[in-house]
Design a protein around this motif. Sequence first.
Motif, short mmCIF file in Angstrom:
data_model
loop_
_atom_site.label_atom_id
_atom_site.label_comp_id
_atom_site.label_asym_id
_atom_site.label_seq_id
_atom_site.Cartn_x
_atom_site.Cartn_y
_atom_site.Cartn_z
N UNK B 650 0.82 -1.21 0.00
CA UNK B 650 0.00 0.00 0.00
C UNK B 650 0.86 1.26 0.00
N UNK B 651 1.97 1.18 0.70
CA UNK B 651 2.88 2.30 0.73
C UNK B 651 3.42 2.61 -0.68
N UNK B 652 3.86 1.57 -1.37
CA UNK B 652 4.38 1.80 -2.73
C UNK B 652 3.26 2.18 -3.70
N UNK B 653 2.10 1.59 -3.48
CA UNK B 653 0.98 1.92 -4.36
C UNK B 653 0.62 3.39 -4.25
N UNK B 654 0.65 3.87 -3.02
CA UNK B 654 0.39 5.29 -2.77
C UNK B 654 1.41 6.15 -3.54
N UNK B 655 2.66 5.71 -3.47
CA UNK B 655 3.70 6.48 -4.19
C UNK B 655 3.51 6.40 -5.70
N UNK B 656 3.04 5.27 -6.16
CA UNK B 656 2.76 5.13 -7.60
C UNK B 656 1.62 6.06 -8.01
N UNK B 657 0.59 6.12 -7.16
CA UNK B 657 -0.54 7.01 -7.46
C UNK B 657 -0.09 8.47 -7.52
N UNK B 659 2.85 9.64 -8.46
CA UNK B 659 3.96 9.99 -9.35
C UNK B 659 3.74 11.34 -10.05
N UNK B 660 2.56 11.51 -10.63
CA UNK B 660 2.31 12.80 -11.30
C UNK B 660 1.56 13.80 -10.45
N UNK B 662 1.84 14.27 -7.09
CA UNK B 662 2.47 14.57 -5.81
C UNK B 662 2.69 16.08 -5.61
N UNK B 663 2.82 16.45 -4.41
CA UNK B 663 3.04 17.84 -4.01
C UNK B 663 4.51 18.25 -4.23
N UNK B 664 5.00 18.09 -5.42
CA UNK B 664 6.36 18.50 -5.75
C UNK B 664 6.25 19.32 -7.02
N UNK B 665 6.60 20.60 -6.96
CA UNK B 665 6.30 21.49 -8.09
C UNK B 665 7.06 21.15 -9.37
N UNK B 666 8.12 20.36 -9.28
CA UNK B 666 8.95 20.18 -10.47
C UNK B 666 8.74 18.84 -11.15
N UNK B 667 8.14 17.87 -10.42
CA UNK B 667 7.86 16.60 -11.06
C UNK B 667 6.86 16.79 -12.20
N UNK B 668 7.04 16.01 -13.22
CA UNK B 668 6.12 15.98 -14.38
C UNK B 668 6.21 17.21 -15.26
N UNK B 669 7.16 18.09 -15.02
CA UNK B 669 7.32 19.28 -15.85
C UNK B 669 7.33 18.93 -17.34
N UNK B 670 8.10 17.90 -17.70
CA UNK B 670 8.26 17.58 -19.13
C UNK B 670 7.16 16.68 -19.67
N UNK B 671 6.23 16.29 -18.79
CA UNK B 671 5.14 15.44 -19.26
C UNK B 671 4.79 14.39 -18.22
#
Lengths: 763, 763
Positions: B650-657, B659-660, B662-671
């Motif tokens: 569940x912990x990893x699943x949460x992280x998988x959910x 990925x795009x 998440x509360x990180x302003x720079x993740x997913x910038x390129x897509x």
Amino acid sequence: MYYYDTKRDSTGLWIEENKYRQKYTKKSESVFTTENGYMGIRGTQDFPTIAECKGMFVRGFFSKATKDEVVELINCPNLSEVYITTKGKVISLDTCKIENYNRKFNVETGELVFQCDFLLENNIINIKSRRFVSYSDLHLFCQQLVITLADGNDLDMAVKVGINGQMTNSGVAHIRKTECGVRNNTVMEYIGNTDDSEIDIMMALDYEGTDDAKNYGLERRSIYEKRKIKLVKNKPVTLTKYAMVFTNVEEPDITKTDKISRIIENRKKGFAKLFDEHLQEVYKFWKNAEIKIDGISVEDEAAIKYSQLQLFGMIPKDTDRVSIAAKGLSGEGYKGHVFWDSEIYMLPFFCYTNPEMAKRLLIYRYNGLSGAFKKAKEYGYKGAMYPWESAFEGKEETPLFAALNIETGKANPVWSGRKEHHVSADIAYAIINYYHMTKDEEFMHKYGYEMLIEISKFWESRSVEKNGRLEILDIIGPDEYDEHIDNNTFTNYMAKYCVGQTLIELKKLKENDNNFYEKLSDKTKYEDNILGLEEFVRNIYIPQVNKDGIIPQDDTFLSKKELPDIDKYKNSQVKQSVLLDYTRDQVVDTQAIKQADVVMLLNLFPQLYSPDIVKKNVLFYEKRTLHDSSLSYCAHAQACANIGELDMAQNFFKKALEVDLVDNPYDSTDGLHAAAMGGIYNCLIQGFAGVSADDSALYITPHLPKEWKKMEFVVMYKGCRLEIRVSHDKVDIYKTGDTSYPLCISINNNIMTMEANQQQLSA
Amino acid sequence: MYYYDTKRDSTGLWIEENKYRQKYTKKSESVFTTENGYMGIRGTQDFPTIAECKGMFVRGFFSKATKDEVVELINCPNLSEVYITTKGKVISLDTCKIENYNRKFNVETGELVFQCDFLLENNIINIKSRRFVSYSDLHLFCQQLVITLADGNDLDMAVKVGINGQMTNSGVAHIRKTECGVRNNTVMEYIGNTDDSEIDIMMALDYEGTDDAKNYGLERRSIYEKRKIKLVKNKPVTLTKYAMVFTNVEEPDITKTDKISRIIENRKKGFAKLFDEHLQEVYKFWKNAEIKIDGISVEDEAAIKYSQLQLFGMIPKDTDRVSIAAKGLSGEGYKGHVFWDSEIYMLPFFCYTNPEMAKRLLIYRYNGLSGAFKKAKEYGYKGAMYPWESAFEGKEETPLFAALNIETGKANPVWSGRKEHHVSADIAYAIINYYHMTKDEEFMHKYGYEMLIEISKFWESRSVEKNGRLEILDIIGPDEYDEHIDNNTFTNYMAKYCVGQTLIELKKLKENDNNFYEKLSDKTKYEDNILGLEEFVRNIYIPQVNKDGIIPQDDTFLSKKELPDIDKYKNSQVKQSVLLDYTRDQVVDTQAIKQADVVMLLNLFPQLYSPDIVKKNVLFYEKRTLHDSSLSYCAHAQACANIGELDMAQNFFKKALEVDLVDNPYDSTDGLHAAAMGGIYNCLIQGFAGVSADDSALYITPHLPKEWKKMEFVVMYKGCRLEIRVSHDKVDIYKTGDTSYPLCISINNNIMTMEANQQQLSA
């Protein structure tokens, strides 16, 4: 009305913007361009803004987007942006609450200074910046930021600077292959290559600041440095950028030559010393360029100085392979191309104050002879037919088609490249004038005579026999609201003058240096052409003054109807607004004039007609002129000054001063109006001070506005530096240095002689 | 933690952003991408903002910037910007004071909705906007703005919309020749051409609004319409944009075919009807795709639906010439290239819910056979060696060199294109799996068998005799923090499986359809290769479980040192932060793992090892895994679910959910991370629900988290639609439609038969 305020302080004379107004962004970017003839950097804010249009241009750095397009001056990688983030926000004039905004341009030194307080929550961050492109090292751009936390708690900032190679010319990317790296552990280096023109550019940036940890990174076609900075209240942090730019236009292989040591040396000198070195060169410029007017407002003085400094910033100083573009190095407008403006509007300023520079502009045209031969051949003419627009190689670069007609889906043809031929006469005129002013025999031998002959051959072949005389048919004169006309008076007379002067000068040359003359004649087949040229001068038709005293602009102009409601368009803030209500063809069918045409001719030949004919025509044509070209107000100002219509002259002069500085947010977006800047000088010196020159004499016939007590300026004439003081009742001339020959000077139509050893003349 | 809030209302389930935060700009642009498999439009705000990175991508519309670069998906002209000026200001979230900001994306329908109040002096302007790309007409993008003056005096606005062809891929302009015009007096048309790939694009925009005067204009490579609008208090103004896009990828000559009538028809239908048509297609998708989980939070439900909808928006629906790119159609990242992710991470979702779409992804690989042959030949191997990255033509598109090393000035080689070969086994695995799930004989005859044979030939030639067995040397497995290793267990086993299955399937084919078999064998020289393939399966070395029960990742992995302080990097918000402290070579010399490798193998073959070996290895390798690839969390979640380690799962699943999202302003910038989205599905269905399949049976071995009461979903198996309900103590299967054959179904390792006419099965 000027948009900018004026301020004089101990550091000089400034134009300034005291409020950040978003809609003026692109205009002020052009106006605050820092340029030195090698490079120009638009006055884009140090920080990103929404409406910005960044631009950096290097003289001679041209490329072609596709084979169907013409070459254009490349919008180079950006060096000036400073990207600061703090508290999750980018520092920007758009995104932050700001106070105490001030940006100012020193019209005497070219320095651009900015200061502003940025308010972020409980913090007040004061940022000051200064920048200049150096006159002493043409490859150098310096930019300094001083950041002070004026209030609030300590603040962490991330500062990113670098070389951003993702710039384009309005979406067109010219530099296709790039390499970036860090040299000597501190210098960011960018090397770019255009694949069509095989011109390389090398840019290097050294950046000096705090000792905070920094790291370098690459983005596509870009390199940057990022450092974290801790701001502590009232402890200013200074960040200084030293950037250098080289292209293989000046050196065959920029990658082999080590430029890195040069930038490191510059960094060692530091901002203050580099700025001082720059100032020394600036002062040299002003020694001959300054025009002192007693009685002028400080605003107008600033506008005059501004135009002179920018013109100086536009003229190439290290090469004769390029000339001054229509927008200098200040924007993408007209693609960095060179027009007739360079010779007719801008050259006099340099010819009068710095003949060496004027000479280079003319050698540029000599280097373009092959392009002129090519165009003549293509169009079935002889000799040198100069391109309407030219770039680096000097060949025709006018696009054949302009923007599509959005309704029909078809492209509108651009007629000027095909039909506006007077540029060849304009160049000859400039050569003759330069020669008369300078007595530069070396120039004439190496370049001048040959160009005159080839241009004359063109004009002879351009004319046709009709009505028992020679006529020039289907042409466009300076007034582009008249197309496909016959016998444009401006063109016909200019052609006649040039061919006539060529015959005179070549005759003198034969007498004085027959050996050279014969070699030249062999090369140019001049002797074979003499009869034809003489015939041209004898028989070329010049439209004559009609019974009302009007010189017809061309064969049909006077038979056209006047444009009704012309004042609506004359007074419109939007240029060419007439085309919103009428089609171009409809405008062509009226007496609406885009810009000075006959009036321009009167300026170029102030002695050609009697004063009353001149006056009649200036008034007649001005009434019909929309001034839809920035080349028009200054020409009319000069013409009105010459006929003593001083109210009108001052009115137009004011408008000429305002061309770039006016309170209209959209004017000058694409770049500064270089021709209008030259026109300001011409209006002052040739108009109000009434100076002109030919081979026989320097003429001074002032018409000073009554508010002006006195004008002081320098004119270089036949190798002498003449300081001239003109007041309402007196003209004083002080000569520096002896000459071996007397000068003939006409003051208010009284011809006098200034002997070889005579230092002063007054009348 | 999710950055976005979740909201369910009568219009569905939304993820939303309730505050405009500049630094999240590029992230949210990716997350709010509206895409339909034909085109993707990044969720850039309707109005210009400082930090924006606009993007629009059309499947198959690739080009190459220079001959040294690889092809990339072109960032197309922008259609979505609305440029409104009023009171001398551009309406923008950055420049105006704003209130009541809300932007939300409907995870069930793909609609993007925005609303905000802009405060200008005494005016409050409320703007609402909606946009979608249509699932019913793949070429259609609709955008609607409703502007209301909520307070203050009447206001004049100028609204500019159009097709802006000045877009680039990070400064690289691919479309070089453009034509713009207005058709039928209302439709703006843009035609662009890439000069290297000869692909044309045609974009057309119709714009419906008030009756105010409008006029059209051209800018370089762009066309726009400007209209003045008078805003009166509480009188909303609605502006609706209908845009269509076509390329000659789908039709030979887009300029000849009249697309204009299609856009006019769409405009006639109007926004509401078009949106309704779109919804009908969306509902069809959800019919098989929906996963109902009783006991899950609404946030997680939204994240799951989000990932499914975006995956559906990424898969091409009208062609088998392209596949799903690593970023779908949501950004410039990875240049629009296709990796092994498509087959291993994304394909199961489509294979289980919409086999027709899965088939197209595999036919894409068939179309790429020539590129795979070419690569094999270049590297000296036989058969089909699939490219690590591919684009339109299916040939290798991995750049040979990555970014320059800024210190040395030399480029870093990209090893994955040269040494990461498992993609060929991954494709074969996917073909076999697709076949087992679907029994699609037609596909196998036309495409599948041939690919399997050619891939098998490659693997046979890729192995070498060493230590009395066949080994695969100098390779990279899924874990890219290990380079140049020998006998990567994942690769070796996958290769063995694929070749082995090929032999089995081809033997069956020979028995069932000898005629076709012989033709195929003639074409592929299969019979000539059988001995070698059999030898390969017999002798290929598979690293064996060691005395501690660990499956070695490769020959040297277990002899390497563990990375000290690995938790620092595991927990870092910044991906690949280990490379900030260590060189890549240093990381390669440790047991640090970038992403699931042995663990991935265990997912693909859940029956391969005994449960205790699986558990031991999952725990052993997870400890050493940095999860520096977005492909890692989902794989580990699935593996942990399979071994019943539900807290970790569940912990990893949460992280998988996250990925795009998440509360990180720079993740997913390129897509967006398409593979991770596929991985979410795999984790749910193959992990928690424990579904897998081979030729003999469909296996269901659930490990539901205790909070989840029940899972309901659809699996398509051998042509049947199975609705499956899984709870902690029961599995129910409902079959739609009859089959002519019984299905073998294993529930919690009890094998049962569902007869041909049986509709339900419970256990």
